[in-house]
Design a protein around this motif. Structure first.
Motif, mmCIF file in Angstrom:
data_model
loop_
_atom_site.group_PDB
_atom_site.id
_atom_site.type_symbol
_atom_site.label_atom_id
_atom_site.label_comp_id
_atom_site.label_asym_id
_atom_site.label_seq_id
_atom_site.Cartn_x
_atom_site.Cartn_y
_atom_site.Cartn_z
ATOM 1 N N ARG A 212 13.701 4.867 -3.570
ATOM 2 C CA ARG A 212 12.513 4.835 -4.433
ATOM 3 C C ARG A 212 11.429 3.941 -3.821
ATOM 4 N NH1 ARG A 212 16.311 4.010 -8.701
ATOM 5 N NH2 ARG A 212 16.655 5.945 -9.895
ATOM 6 N N ARG A 213 11.845 2.791 -3.331
ATOM 7 C CA ARG A 213 10.854 1.850 -2.773
ATOM 8 C C ARG A 213 10.224 2.414 -1.507
ATOM 9 N NH1 ARG A 213 7.127 -0.112 -2.456
ATOM 10 N NH2 ARG A 213 6.443 -2.265 -2.253
ATOM 11 N N ILE A 214 11.034 3.042 -0.662
ATOM 12 C CA ILE A 214 10.492 3.630 0.559
ATOM 13 C C ILE A 214 9.577 4.817 0.207
ATOM 14 C CG2 ILE A 214 11.085 4.903 2.663
ATOM 15 C CD1 ILE A 214 13.571 3.141 2.866
ATOM 16 N N GLY A 215 9.985 5.614 -0.771
ATOM 17 C CA GLY A 215 9.147 6.725 -1.206
ATOM 18 C C GLY A 215 7.805 6.243 -1.719
ATOM 19 N N GLN A 216 7.816 5.135 -2.470
ATOM 20 C CA GLN A 216 6.571 4.564 -2.970
ATOM 21 C C GLN A 216 5.689 4.116 -1.814
ATOM 22 O OE1 GLN A 216 7.121 1.111 -5.459
ATOM 23 N NE2 GLN A 216 4.950 0.841 -5.834
ATOM 24 N N LEU A 217 6.296 3.479 -0.825
ATOM 25 C CA LEU A 217 5.537 3.017 0.334
ATOM 26 C C LEU A 217 4.922 4.194 1.092
ATOM 27 C CD1 LEU A 217 6.516 0.285 2.850
ATOM 28 C CD2 LEU A 217 5.922 2.533 3.708
ATOM 29 N N LEU A 218 5.697 5.252 1.301
ATOM 30 C CA LEU A 218 5.171 6.410 2.025
ATOM 31 C C LEU A 218 4.024 7.058 1.256
ATOM 32 C CD1 LEU A 218 8.468 8.104 3.301
ATOM 33 C CD2 LEU A 218 6.934 6.577 4.532
ATOM 34 N N GLY A 219 4.178 7.141 -0.067
ATOM 35 C CA GLY A 219 3.109 7.711 -0.868
ATOM 36 C C GLY A 219 1.835 6.885 -0.783
ATOM 37 N N GLU A 220 1.983 5.563 -0.740
ATOM 38 C CA GLU A 220 0.812 4.687 -0.669
ATOM 39 C C GLU A 220 0.112 4.757 0.681
ATOM 40 O OE1 GLU A 220 2.509 0.944 -1.628
ATOM 41 O OE2 GLU A 220 2.509 1.297 -3.808
ATOM 42 N N THR A 221 0.844 5.105 1.734
ATOM 43 C CA THR A 221 0.210 5.197 3.056
ATOM 44 C C THR A 221 -0.628 6.458 3.207
ATOM 45 O OG1 THR A 221 2.146 6.296 4.018
ATOM 46 C CG2 THR A 221 2.079 3.893 4.144
ATOM 47 N N CYS A 222 -0.361 7.458 2.367
ATOM 48 C CA CYS A 222 -1.127 8.721 2.432
ATOM 49 C C CYS A 222 -2.367 8.588 1.561
ATOM 50 C CB CYS A 222 -0.255 9.890 1.988
ATOM 51 S SG CYS A 222 1.151 10.197 3.080
ATOM 52 N N ARG A 223 -3.424 8.056 2.142
ATOM 53 C CA ARG A 223 -4.600 7.700 1.356
ATOM 54 C C ARG A 223 -5.658 8.801 1.308
ATOM 55 N NH1 ARG A 223 -5.316 1.481 3.626
ATOM 56 N NH2 ARG A 223 -3.306 0.703 2.853
ATOM 57 N N ARG A 224 -5.691 9.679 2.282
ATOM 58 C CA ARG A 224 -6.687 10.746 2.255
ATOM 59 C C ARG A 224 -6.258 11.818 1.250
ATOM 60 N NH1 ARG A 224 -7.373 12.757 8.273
ATOM 61 N NH2 ARG A 224 -5.166 13.191 7.835
ATOM 62 N N PRO A 225 -7.219 12.512 0.651
ATOM 63 C CA PRO A 225 -6.879 13.468 -0.416
ATOM 64 C C PRO A 225 -5.859 14.525 -0.017
ATOM 65 C CG PRO A 225 -9.241 13.080 -0.370
ATOM 66 C CD PRO A 225 -8.672 12.377 0.829
ATOM 67 N N ARG A 226 -5.897 14.984 1.235
ATOM 68 C CA ARG A 226 -4.993 16.064 1.634
ATOM 69 C C ARG A 226 -3.716 15.563 2.302
ATOM 70 N NH1 ARG A 226 -8.653 20.047 4.973
ATOM 71 N NH2 ARG A 226 -6.604 20.954 5.470
ATOM 72 N N ASP A 227 -3.614 14.272 2.602
ATOM 73 C CA ASP A 227 -2.369 13.738 3.147
ATOM 74 C C ASP A 227 -1.270 13.862 2.092
ATOM 75 O OD1 ASP A 227 -3.820 13.099 5.375
ATOM 76 O OD2 ASP A 227 -3.841 10.941 5.024
ATOM 77 N N LEU A 228 -0.046 14.074 2.562
ATOM 78 C CA LEU A 228 1.055 14.287 1.617
ATOM 79 C C LEU A 228 2.330 13.625 2.109
ATOM 80 C CD1 LEU A 228 2.209 15.896 -0.891
ATOM 81 C CD2 LEU A 228 2.879 17.641 0.765
ATOM 82 N N ALA A 229 2.992 12.915 1.203
ATOM 83 C CA ALA A 229 4.341 12.407 1.453
ATOM 84 C C ALA A 229 5.292 13.172 0.546
ATOM 85 C CB ALA A 229 4.418 10.912 1.168
ATOM 86 N N ALA A 230 6.387 13.661 1.097
ATOM 87 C CA ALA A 230 7.337 14.469 0.329
ATOM 88 C C ALA A 230 8.758 14.059 0.689
ATOM 89 C CB ALA A 230 7.135 15.955 0.616
#
Length: 344
Positions: A212-230
């Motif tokens: 969960r913590r790593i997923g949160q970090l990856l999501g936060e690094t995707c700052r541009r509108p079209r960037d995606l963490a999955a």
């Protein structure tokens, strides 16, 4: 006159004869209805669009455009709605009724209008309006529920990131867009190093917290509108970076490594060492032969190369480099040569 117990209506009254309008308007206002008046078809259509009445009383026989013309125009302005239209006419033949219904009318009142019949028909229209509002409300609730279910269907319940199903949809969209616009598309496959040891030592509940913590970090690094963490599955994640070149992807990966080190999640099976991630980078300007499978396969091979070089790094075949040393000699590493149990 007894007060009306039904809800008041906003009624558009259209009649070219002022005397008729005065009588009907007074009768309607006495029952608590709000009345908008006009004497011609074109003005009626404008008022209909601007004021959105609850019902329309529309004279059929008017100079220039008649009531049938006005009814058709009104119906054209509300493709998803419905407003009761009652024609006022002295024509009582079957053909006249059929023409009015085909033009968009709902009912007829014959002149001279009987107050008793007028209010009876309006009460019927009030009930229909009430039912329509309820139907619209239920439809909106259903749309909202469907939208919520759709969002949940593409959301990973553990990390809150997009799941594999949602990833496949976005990959297809971005691949088409990159091919059409001749722009680079970067895909990163990210894996948590030695995660099996983490689970074996700390237990799966703690392992879930780590993901969960790593997923949160990856999501936060995707700052541009079209960037995606999955979340790709298990302890593997995908980062999708549209419009990102090889060099941009390497800079992003180095920034992600730095953020992971700052996060400093302790690894229970490795003493004082913290949790790290390894990643494979695949970047290309897609052509007709590029597929989702080929992007994932190349990123997967690059991930295994990163693991073979010592973990805690990202590797890119296109630049033949990893984020730790800036270069690598393992560009042709065959993932089948190594044991996944040993590397991961």
């Amino acid at each position: 006159m007894a007060a009306n117990t039904e809800a008041a209506l906003k009624i558009l009254l259209v009649d070219d004869q002022q005397s008729h309008r005065m009588v009907l308007s007074a009768e309607l206002q006495a029952r608590g209805h709000q009345v908008l008046e006009t004497d011609n078809a074109e003005s009626a259509v404008r008022l209909f669009v601007q004021c959105r009445p609850d019902a329309v009383l529309l004279d059929v026989e008017m100079p220039e455009h008649n009531g049938h013309w006005a009814a058709r125009k009104m119906r054209e302005t509300e493709p998803e709605g419905w407003t009761p239209i009652i024609f006022l006419s002295g024509l009582v033949g079957d053909g006249d009724l059929a023409t009015g219904i085909e033009a968009g009318g709902d009912d007829y009142l014959f002149k001279p209008v009987s107050p008793v019949v007028l209010h009876a028909k309006l009460r019927a229209m009030q009930r229909l309006c009430s039912q329509q509002r309820q139907l619209v409300q239920l439809t909106d609730q259903l749309k909202a529920s469907n939208a919520s279910l759709q969002a949940l269907s593409v959301r990973d319940p553990l990390t809150g990131l997009t799941n594999r199903r949602g990833l496949d949809v976005r990959l297809d969209e971005e691949l088409r867009a990159a091919r059409r616009d001749k722009q680079p598309l970067t895909l990163m496959l990210v894996d948590v190093d030695n995660f099996k040891l983490y689970n074996d030592t700390a237990g799966h509940l703690q392992g879930d917290q780590c993901l969960r913590r790593i997923g949160q970090l990856l999501g936060e690094t995707c700052r541009r509108p079209r960037d995606l963490a999955a979340r790709f599955g298990g302890e593997e994640f995908v980062i999708l970076l549209p419009g990102t070149s090889h060099s941009g992807a390497m800079l992003f990966a180095k920034g992600l490594q730095k953020t992971m080190r700052q996060l400093a999640l302790p690894h229970p099976a490795e003493g004082k060492r913290c949790v790290t991630v390894s990643g494979g980078i695949s970047t290309c300007v897609p052509d007709g032969s590029t597929t989702i499978e080929s992007l994932l396969s190349r990123a997967d091979a690059a991930l295994y190369t990163a693991k073979s070089l010592g973990r805690d790094r990202f590797f890119c075949f296109e630049t033949q480099a990893d984020t730790n040393t800036g270069h690598a000699e393992a560009g042709h590493y065959d993932r089948d040569q190594g044991s996944s149990a040993e590397m991961f």
